[in-house]
Design an enzyme around this catalytic site. Structure first.
Site, PDB file in Angstrom:
ATOM      1  N   MET A  94       1.159  -1.142  -0.374  1.00  0.00           N
ATOM      2  CA  MET A  94       0.444   0.001  -0.094  1.00  0.00           C
ATOM      3  C   MET A  94       1.004   1.240  -0.088  1.00  0.00           C
ATOM      4  SD  MET A  94      -2.616  -1.435  -0.257  1.00  0.00           S
ATOM      5  CE  MET A  94      -4.180  -0.314  -0.056  1.00  0.00           C
ATOM      6  N   LEU A  97       4.706   3.242  -5.671  1.00  0.00           N
ATOM      7  CA  LEU A  97       6.758   3.877  -6.012  1.00  0.00           C
ATOM      8  C   LEU A  97       7.112   4.744  -6.652  1.00  0.00           C
ATOM      9  CD1 LEU A  97       6.929  -0.460  -6.303  1.00  0.00           C
ATOM     10  CD2 LEU A  97       8.475   1.293  -4.633  1.00  0.00           C
ATOM     11  N   HIS A 113      -4.302  -6.641  -8.660  1.00  0.00           N
ATOM     12  CA  HIS A 113      -5.489  -5.744  -7.796  1.00  0.00           C
ATOM     13  C   HIS A 113      -7.223  -6.467  -8.434  1.00  0.00           C
ATOM     14  CE1 HIS A 113      -7.253  -1.637  -7.625  1.00  0.00           C
ATOM     15  NE2 HIS A 113      -8.301  -1.821  -8.718  1.00  0.00           N
TER      16      HIS A 113
HETATM   17  C1  GRF Z   1      -5.745  -7.735  -2.136  1.00  0.00           C
HETATM   18  O1  GRF Z   1      -7.018  -7.857  -2.803  1.00  0.00           O
HETATM   19  C2  GRF Z   1      -4.847  -7.358  -3.635  1.00  0.00           C
HETATM   20  O2  GRF Z   1      -5.018  -7.470  -4.796  1.00  0.00           O
HETATM   21  C3  GRF Z   1      -4.496  -5.928  -2.786  1.00  0.00           C
HETATM   22  O3  GRF Z   1      -4.517  -5.472  -1.896  1.00  0.00           O
HETATM   23  C4  GRF Z   1      -4.875  -6.893  -1.176  1.00  0.00           C
HETATM   24  C5  GRF Z   1      -4.444  -7.337   0.046  1.00  0.00           C
HETATM   25  O4  GRF Z   1      -4.783  -9.139   0.605  1.00  0.00           O
HETATM   26  N1  GRF Z   1      -4.099  -5.238  -3.811  1.00  0.00           N
HETATM   27  P1  GRF Z   1      -3.226  -9.984   1.198  1.00  0.00           P
HETATM   28  O5  GRF Z   1      -2.568  -9.196   1.756  1.00  0.00           O
HETATM   29  O6  GRF Z   1      -2.434 -10.382  -0.326  1.00  0.00           O
HETATM   30  O7  GRF Z   1      -3.651 -10.318   1.720  1.00  0.00           O
END
Ligand code: GRF
Length: 196
Positions: A94, A97, A113
């Site tokens: 999160m 970059l 995503h």
């Molecule tokens: C997932 O839904 C992914 O697609 C998004 O963030 C979430 C991360 O979940 N980018 P996790 O940490 O892999 O359980």
């Protein structure tokens, strides 16, 4: 590359369920990628416990410890180079970059995503899809460019929206699809079957 497998580093910020699935897939002898390291921007990311249990090297590179985005990104690049990284998988990372970083690693960084990109970039994709009255949602793995949730798609899975779904129920169904899609997508990239 070690023993013909691509050295792969996963970036996380939280739960790490996609990371865990990639680790599990990579344990299969014929899988073309080896997970050699995990980078987190958060010292308390839950996924780090999973990585530890699998004895995978970890690096916490937090923007708080550096003078700005560029310095943070450079520290990440340095770590990636030390580990001889071939492929980077963003899995719930999160933090955006920077441009230089994305250029340097272009074609080698992929992201997952929870939407059928280019629809629903950004956060709260499940809620937004429900509010828009969609009948289907899904997930995408794509190459990373500087623009958020952009870059050429590697693969997508469509997930039906069911009557009575709330965001939580939909998220759960999409997450299951993510886990399969990401392992497949990393395999394609590691085998050079899909290129930027
Ligand atoms: C997932 O839904 C992914 O697609 C998004 O963030 C979430 C991360 O979940 N980018 P996790 O940490 O892999 O359980």
């Amino acid at each position: 590359m070690s023993a013909g497998k691509k050295n792969t580093v996963i970036f996380i910020s939280g739960r790490g369920s996609n990371m865990e699935q990639l680790i599990k897939a990579s344990l299969s002898p014929n899988y073309p990628a080896k997970i050699i390291g995990i980078i987190s921007n958060k010292p308390d990311a839950k996924g780090l416990e999973i990585a530890k249990a699998h004895n995978i090297k970890m690096a916490i590179i937090s923007p708080k410890d550096f003078s700005g985005k560029k310095a943070t990104d450079e520290a990440i690049s340095k770590q990636l180079e030390q580990w001889n990284t071939d492929i980077i998988c963003l899995a719930g990372y999160m933090r955006l970059l920077g441009k230089d970083f994305c250029k340097k690693w272009q074609g080698k960084i992929i992201n997952i995503h929870p939407s059928l990109l280019p629809r629903y970039k950004g956060l709260d994709t499940h809620q937004r899809a429900l509010e828009a009255g969609e009948i289907e949602h899904g997930c995408t793995v794509h190459f990373v460019t500087y623009e958020m949730d952009d870059g050429p798609n590697i693969g997508q899975v469509i997930v039906p929206i069911e009557i009575g779904d709330d965001a939580k129920a939909l998220e759960k169904r999409v997450l299951k699809a993510e886990h399969h899609l990401y392992a497949w997508a990393l395999e394609q990239v590691a085998l050079d079957k899909i290129k930027f």
